[in-house]
Design an enzyme around this catalytic site. Sequence first.
Site, PDB file in Angstrom:
ATOM      1  N   ILE A  15       3.964 -39.353  -8.429  1.00 36.90           N
ATOM      2  CA  ILE A  15       5.330 -38.865  -8.172  1.00 36.90           C
ATOM      3  C   ILE A  15       5.739 -37.762  -9.152  1.00 36.90           C
ATOM      4  O   ILE A  15       6.432 -36.811  -8.778  1.00 36.90           O
ATOM      5  CB  ILE A  15       6.354 -40.029  -8.144  1.00 36.90           C
ATOM      6  CG1 ILE A  15       7.725 -39.496  -7.744  1.00 36.90           C
ATOM      7  CG2 ILE A  15       6.386 -40.781  -9.438  1.00 36.90           C
ATOM      8  CD1 ILE A  15       8.732 -40.565  -7.395  1.00 36.90           C
ATOM      9  N   GLY A  17       3.696 -35.527 -10.724  1.00 35.84           N
ATOM     10  CA  GLY A  17       2.985 -34.306 -10.356  1.00 35.84           C
ATOM     11  C   GLY A  17       3.634 -33.637  -9.151  1.00 35.84           C
ATOM     12  O   GLY A  17       3.856 -32.421  -9.137  1.00 35.84           O
ATOM     13  N   LYS A 167       9.399 -44.133 -26.268  1.00 32.62           N
ATOM     14  CA  LYS A 167      10.577 -44.771 -25.645  1.00 32.62           C
ATOM     15  C   LYS A 167      10.191 -45.718 -24.508  1.00 32.62           C
ATOM     16  O   LYS A 167      10.987 -46.567 -24.112  1.00 32.62           O
ATOM     17  CB  LYS A 167      11.614 -43.743 -25.202  1.00 32.62           C
ATOM     18  CG  LYS A 167      11.137 -42.724 -24.163  1.00 32.62           C
ATOM     19  CD  LYS A 167      11.116 -43.208 -22.734  1.00 32.62           C
ATOM     20  CE  LYS A 167      10.298 -42.297 -21.849  1.00 32.62           C
ATOM     21  NZ  LYS A 167      10.086 -42.719 -20.505  1.00 32.62           N
ATOM     22  N   THR A 224      15.734 -43.720 -19.741  1.00 32.40           N
ATOM     23  CA  THR A 224      14.765 -44.720 -19.304  1.00 32.40           C
ATOM     24  C   THR A 224      15.269 -46.141 -19.557  1.00 32.40           C
ATOM     25  O   THR A 224      15.014 -47.041 -18.763  1.00 32.40           O
ATOM     26  CB  THR A 224      13.414 -44.489 -20.022  1.00 32.40           C
ATOM     27  OG1 THR A 224      13.148 -43.090 -20.033  1.00 32.40           O
ATOM     28  CG2 THR A 224      12.290 -45.183 -19.319  1.00 32.40           C
TER      29      THR A 224
HETATM   30  N1  LIG Z   1       7.646 -40.771 -12.759  1.00 32.73           N
HETATM   31  C1  LIG Z   1       8.427 -40.155 -13.628  1.00 32.73           C
HETATM   32  O1  LIG Z   1       9.653 -40.121 -13.440  1.00 32.73           O
HETATM   33  C2  LIG Z   1       7.849 -39.478 -14.824  1.00 32.73           C
HETATM   34  C3  LIG Z   1       6.549 -39.725 -15.239  1.00 32.73           C
HETATM   35  N2  LIG Z   1       6.062 -39.123 -16.364  1.00 32.73           N
HETATM   36  C4  LIG Z   1       4.710 -39.375 -16.842  1.00 32.73           C
HETATM   37  O2  LIG Z   1       3.779 -38.690 -16.000  1.00 32.73           O
HETATM   38  C5  LIG Z   1       2.562 -39.455 -15.870  1.00 32.73           C
HETATM   39  C6  LIG Z   1       2.298 -39.708 -14.396  1.00 32.73           C
HETATM   40  O3  LIG Z   1       3.389 -40.453 -13.914  1.00 32.73           O
HETATM   41  P1  LIG Z   1       3.576 -40.768 -12.356  1.00 32.73           P
HETATM   42  O4  LIG Z   1       3.278 -39.583 -11.518  1.00 32.73           O
HETATM   43  O5  LIG Z   1       4.898 -41.373 -12.239  1.00 32.73           O
HETATM   44  O6  LIG Z   1       2.436 -41.867 -12.165  1.00 32.73           O
HETATM   45  P2  LIG Z   1       1.683 -42.314 -10.881  1.00 32.73           P
HETATM   46  O7  LIG Z   1       1.133 -43.650 -11.160  1.00 32.73           O
HETATM   47  O8  LIG Z   1       2.554 -42.101  -9.681  1.00 32.73           O
HETATM   48  O9  LIG Z   1       0.478 -41.236 -10.773  1.00 32.73           O
HETATM   49  C7  LIG Z   1      -0.581 -41.224 -11.704  1.00 32.73           C
HETATM   50  C8  LIG Z   1      -1.522 -40.089 -11.380  1.00 32.73           C
HETATM   51  O10 LIG Z   1      -2.600 -40.127 -12.318  1.00 32.73           O
HETATM   52  C9  LIG Z   1      -3.845 -40.089 -11.603  1.00 32.73           C
HETATM   53  N3  LIG Z   1      -4.864 -40.857 -12.300  1.00 32.73           N
HETATM   54  C10 LIG Z   1      -4.780 -42.126 -12.753  1.00 32.73           C
HETATM   55  N4  LIG Z   1      -5.957 -42.510 -13.268  1.00 32.73           N
HETATM   56  C11 LIG Z   1      -6.799 -41.458 -13.155  1.00 32.73           C
HETATM   57  C12 LIG Z   1      -8.167 -41.245 -13.499  1.00 32.73           C
HETATM   58  N5  LIG Z   1      -8.884 -42.198 -14.078  1.00 32.73           N
HETATM   59  N6  LIG Z   1      -8.688 -40.023 -13.241  1.00 32.73           N
HETATM   60  C13 LIG Z   1      -7.951 -39.054 -12.653  1.00 32.73           C
HETATM   61  N7  LIG Z   1      -6.652 -39.203 -12.298  1.00 32.73           N
HETATM   62  C14 LIG Z   1      -6.103 -40.392 -12.542  1.00 32.73           C
HETATM   63  C15 LIG Z   1      -3.533 -40.731 -10.258  1.00 32.73           C
HETATM   64  O11 LIG Z   1      -4.480 -40.344  -9.273  1.00 32.73           O
HETATM   65  C16 LIG Z   1      -2.147 -40.181  -9.981  1.00 32.73           C
HETATM   66  O12 LIG Z   1      -2.261 -38.889  -9.425  1.00 32.73           O
HETATM   67  C17 LIG Z   1       2.778 -40.724 -16.701  1.00 32.73           C
HETATM   68  O13 LIG Z   1       2.216 -40.543 -17.965  1.00 32.73           O
HETATM   69  C18 LIG Z   1       4.300 -40.845 -16.791  1.00 32.73           C
HETATM   70  O14 LIG Z   1       4.718 -41.528 -17.939  1.00 32.73           O
HETATM   71  C19 LIG Z   1       6.807 -38.237 -17.056  1.00 32.73           C
HETATM   72  C20 LIG Z   1       8.098 -37.944 -16.680  1.00 32.73           C
HETATM   73  C21 LIG Z   1       8.708 -38.547 -15.538  1.00 32.73           C
HETATM   74  O1  LIG Z   2       9.575 -40.984 -18.312  1.00 30.21           O
HETATM   75  C1  LIG Z   2      10.340 -41.239 -17.419  1.00 30.21           C
HETATM   76  C2  LIG Z   2      11.705 -40.693 -17.366  1.00 30.21           C
HETATM   77  O2  LIG Z   2      11.903 -39.702 -18.315  1.00 30.21           O
HETATM   78  C3  LIG Z   2       9.922 -42.146 -16.323  1.00 30.21           C
HETATM   79  O3  LIG Z   2      10.046 -43.441 -16.769  1.00 30.21           O
HETATM   80  P1  LIG Z   2       9.100 -44.589 -16.184  1.00 30.21           P
HETATM   81  O4  LIG Z   2       7.691 -44.134 -16.421  1.00 30.21           O
HETATM   82  O5  LIG Z   2       9.496 -45.803 -16.944  1.00 30.21           O
HETATM   83  O6  LIG Z   2       9.421 -44.690 -14.728  1.00 30.21           O
END
Ligand SMILES: NC(=O)C1=CN([C@@H]2O[C@H](COP(=O)(O)OP(=O)(O)OC[C@H]3O[C@@H](n4cnc5c(N)ncnc54)[C@H](O)[C@@H]3O)[C@@H](O)[C@H]2O)C=CC1
Ligand SMILES: O=C(CO)COP(=O)(O)O
Length: 309
Positions: A15, A17, A167, A224
Amino acid sequence: MLENAKKITVIGGGIWGQTLANLARRNYLTVRVWSRHTGEDLGAIIADTDVIISAVSIKGVVPTIEQLQQLQLNSSTIIVTATKGLEPITTRTPFHLWNQAFPANPLVVLSGPNLAKEINQGLPAATVVASYQQKAAILLQKLLSGESFRVYLNSDPLGTELGGTLKNVMAIASGVCDGLQLGTNAKSALLTRALPEIIRVGTCLGGCQETFFGLSGLGDLLATCNSPLSRNYQVGYQLALGLSLPEVLAKLEGTAEGINTTEVLMRIAQEKNLYVPITCQVDRLLRGEISPQVAVYELMRRDLKAEFD
Ligand SMILES: NC(=O)C1=CN([C@@H]2O[C@H](COP(=O)(O)OP(=O)(O)OC[C@H]3O[C@@H](n4cnc5c(N)ncnc54)[C@H](O)[C@@H]3O)[C@@H](O)[C@H]2O)C=CC1
Ligand SMILES: O=C(CO)COP(=O)(O)O
């Protein structure tokens, strides 16, 4: 025209990305999203890319770096890391890992109070791009800013990254606090004491104190720890309702990085002799050693002390 129509590749189709890709598309940029499931040739995609944004979860950082190292990455390609986590084997941050692997490339950290679902609804939000290479950060600021997304510059990539990472542990604690219905006083006390704990660790690991009072520190802590949209908060909340960690994870959408971060942070704290009382209770709770109620009791019955020492 926006910065000569830069081409952006987002690695990570989760989400976050997708959200970052949409923000860039709003500025009429050419954006491709690559994930390990798309089956496309990453080498061909990055060949003419100006900016790579890595939005994989922490467990994907090393495999992604290793994959890119096999390819011909232009040394002028800007790398942006948006992951909020600590690598479990080395305990290093994504900034360190990317910097070590691609020392010649400009490297930018993107972090802030950015709940993806709110940004996707077009609600106003702000974030930080931090780099030792100011030109690269300024370019990213221009590429991603829009009327509902305000991007600030910072020259402390490590502090910016660590605020967003640390955090997540506190968001689990905050979810427990709300799940147990401990009230507003308890929540205020928890978040206020969480900040010096984050700063103690964050400055020891190389971040500047000032950064932790900014958007990527206090800002992200507030977002968060107060939102049911946060997966980390949801983990704490559901544990407080009596679910086991496997039960919580079975229902969780996406990654709660705070679980891994807690475990890694405990190892760092032990090695560097850092006082991390909230993290310690979150760790014992996640391991199933104590109940949420005991975690609260343990925090409250610690030796009395001065507020600032
Ligand atoms: N969802 C949010 O609101 C926010 C998330 N983040 C950070 O961004 C990062 C991703 O978060 P989300 O997109 O929410 O997580 P998600 O769980 O929806 O997506 C994770 C992504 O990482 C990839 N991935 C996981 N393991 C892998 C591997 N072994 N090799 C290659 N790719 C791999 C997955 O295929 C997927 O595309 C996390 O570190 C999160 O803390 C940062 C700001 C906001
Ligand atoms: O980092 C985030 C908001 O800034 C997203 O938080 P979560 O990974 O806990 O959903």
